[in-house]
Design a protein around this motif. Structure first.
Motif, PDB file in Angstrom:
ATOM      1  N   ASN A   1       0.708  -1.029   0.067  1.00  0.00           N
ATOM      2  CA  ASN A   1      -0.129  -0.038  -0.102  1.00  0.00           C
ATOM      3  C   ASN A   1       0.908   1.094   0.078  1.00  0.00           C
ATOM      4  O   ASN A   1       1.508   1.513   1.048  1.00  0.00           O
TER       5      ASN A   1
ATOM      6  N   ARG B   1       0.190   4.278   0.009  1.00  0.00           N
ATOM      7  CA  ARG B   1      -0.226   5.433   0.703  1.00  0.00           C
ATOM      8  C   ARG B   1       0.143   5.347   2.080  1.00  0.00           C
ATOM      9  O   ARG B   1      -0.052   6.124   2.819  1.00  0.00           O
ATOM     10  N   ASN B   2       0.625   4.263   2.417  1.00  0.00           N
ATOM     11  CA  ASN B   2       0.946   3.877   3.936  1.00  0.00           C
ATOM     12  C   ASN B   2       2.543   3.835   4.028  1.00  0.00           C
ATOM     13  O   ASN B   2       3.134   2.819   4.408  1.00  0.00           O
TER      14      ASN B   2
ATOM     15  N   ILE C   1       5.493   3.822  12.185  1.00  0.00           N
ATOM     16  CA  ILE C   1       4.591   3.049  11.704  1.00  0.00           C
ATOM     17  C   ILE C   1       5.054   1.568  11.874  1.00  0.00           C
ATOM     18  O   ILE C   1       6.177   1.628  11.805  1.00  0.00           O
TER      19      ILE C   1
ATOM     20  N   THR D   1       7.107   0.952   5.136  1.00  0.00           N
ATOM     21  CA  THR D   1       5.788   0.790   4.472  1.00  0.00           C
ATOM     22  C   THR D   1       4.897  -0.016   5.112  1.00  0.00           C
ATOM     23  O   THR D   1       5.439  -1.272   5.828  1.00  0.00           O
ATOM     24  N   GLY D   2       3.888   0.507   5.466  1.00  0.00           N
ATOM     25  CA  GLY D   2       2.903  -0.376   6.359  1.00  0.00           C
ATOM     26  C   GLY D   2       2.157  -1.492   5.617  1.00  0.00           C
ATOM     27  O   GLY D   2       2.308  -1.663   4.472  1.00  0.00           O
TER      28      GLY D   2
ATOM     29  N   GLU E   1      -8.082  -2.968  -2.693  1.00  0.00           N
ATOM     30  CA  GLU E   1      -7.466  -2.742  -1.057  1.00  0.00           C
ATOM     31  C   GLU E   1      -7.950  -3.872  -0.361  1.00  0.00           C
ATOM     32  O   GLU E   1      -9.124  -4.447  -0.464  1.00  0.00           O
TER      33      GLU E   1
END
Length: 410
Positions: free
Chosen positions: A125, A127-128, A221, A246-247, A306
């Motif tokens: 992802n 975005r994370n 994170i 990255t999450g 997602e």
């Protein structure tokens, strides 16, 4: 020969001639009578026009015409045409109907299941993502046992960094605080914040009265370390990146959807994913993006789905099969086998109330589960032929029966 013998011979010849004439006349009369009867029967059937069965739309007014295909024409009788006030259509004898195995179903409103199954691969992802940087110039005093690809939790230490500028700023803050000026103390505290120090670190310096120019950089994170440049003894410049994390709480599945089916996909649509790594399990997700660029080589669009990944089982690079949800609600449906696609247009064969059958032009939409959506050309409840319709369509074409247009009419 005596006179009596000659007379007898003449009389026999006359009798034979009369018999021949009578016989010939009888044959001629009989033939004439047959011809007259056949002509009467033929005349009893009214001929509307002459035509070529292969080109039923062409009509001719004499029996000696040749069609555009060069074929001799045949008569079309009035008793072969439907009544003037009746709807055009093909009539089928009930026995023949049974032999053909005709099956009639009604067009009905229903929910169309999805048949759009595509493949894709799991990705991070994007975005994370967290970037860990040095807020001030310094050097690394300790690098924790980390490496790219490691999975770390939120708050996991990355490296210890000595920041001389921070130590100097903390000393100035303590000196100003001892002067007892609230305004100067507040200004000095604000400077510590601007240098990037946390409220906890500032409070600790204020409580202990000791400077601490060494700080521990932690991951903000939980996730996977993508890059790591923190090594013991490395000198750092202000703003230099130490690590990228990255999450993995959620992941993306990038599915390749053929561009001809892209119209059936929408953002927010549900998706079911199965993975080769976990046979028998289904993972639920939703479409969050349809990328704007098509792949020229494969003629596909990338659809981003997602998926929740709380347990971290879904790993980037895994291959999956995706079934997209229907996303369309209720629709007018007919069995897919009832649809006749000719290339130029799409037809269904209507079963009329008086036992006749007539083609109707339709416009189709989505397909799935053996059903086809009818966008235009039918109304709910109309009967369509689902088996044997191709024979009826051929008969309708040969007899010149026009298809009902989409807009209605005759």
């Amino acid at each position: 020969m005596t006179w009596h013998a000659k007379q007898a011979a003449r009389w026999g010849a006359s009798v034979l001639a009369i018999a021949l004439v009578a016989g010939g006349g009888g044959y001629w009369i009989g033939q004439r009578g047959l011809t007259t009867a056949a002509g009467s029967a033929q005349a009893a059937r009214k001929i509307l026009y002459w035509y070529d069965p292969m080109v039923p739309a062409e009509h001719y007014d004499n029996p000696n015409s040749l069609s555009s295909m060069g074929m001799k024409t045949v008569p079309k009788y009035a008793d072969e045409a439907p009544a003037v006030n009746s709807a055009p259509g093909v009539s089928i004898d009930p026995a023949a109907r049974q032999n053909l195995g005709l099956r009639v179903v009604a067009a009905e409103i229903g929910s169309l299941p999805s048949s759009l199954t595509v493949t894709g691969t799991i990705d991070f992802n994007q975005r994370n993502v967290a970037i860990v940087q040095a807020r001030s110039g310094g050097f690394v005093t300790r690098a924790y046992d980390r490496a790219p690809g490691d999975v770390v939790g939120a708050g996991a230490p990355i490296a210890d960094i000595q920041l001389p500028e921070w130590g100097g700023a903390q000393g100035e803050f303590l000196s100003v605080k001892r002067l007892g000026s609230p305004e100067l103390t507040a200004a000095a505290r604000q400077r510590l914040r601007l240098l990037g120090m946390s409220e906890g670190l500032i409070a600790e310096v204020e409580r202990t009265g000791r400077t601490s120019g060494t700080i521990t950089i932690t991951s903000p994170i939980g996730g996977v370390i993508q890059t790591l440049d923190a090594r013991a003894g490395v000198t750092l410049a202000q703003g230099q990146t130490l690590a990228q994390v990255t999450g993995i709480g959620t992941v993306w599945l990038n599915a390749a959807v053929p561009e001809v089916q892209a119209g059936a996909v929408r953002i927010g649509q549900s998706a079911s994913v199965t993975l080769a790594a976990f046979p028998g399990e289904t993972f639920a997700g939703r479409v969050i993006a349809i990328l704007p660029t098509a792949q020229a080589e494969s003629r596909t669009l990338t659809v981003r789905i997602e998926l929740a990944n709380a347990q971290g089982r879904l790993r980037p690079g895994m291959f999956g099969n995706v079934m997209l949800g229907d996303g369309g609600g209720q629709a007018l449906l007919v069995p897919s086998e009832a649809v006749i696609r000719t290339g130029a247009r799409t037809l269904v064969m209507l079963a009329l109330a008086d036992g006749r059958y007539r083609p109707a032009e339709v416009r189709t939409g989505r397909e799935g589960g053996g059903k086809t959506e009818i966008v235009a050309g039918l109304i709910p409840g109309e009967q369509v032929v689902a088996s044997g319709q191709f024979l009826l369509d051929s008969e309708a074409s040969l007899t010149g029966i026009p298809a009902r247009p989409i807009g209605g009419g005759k």
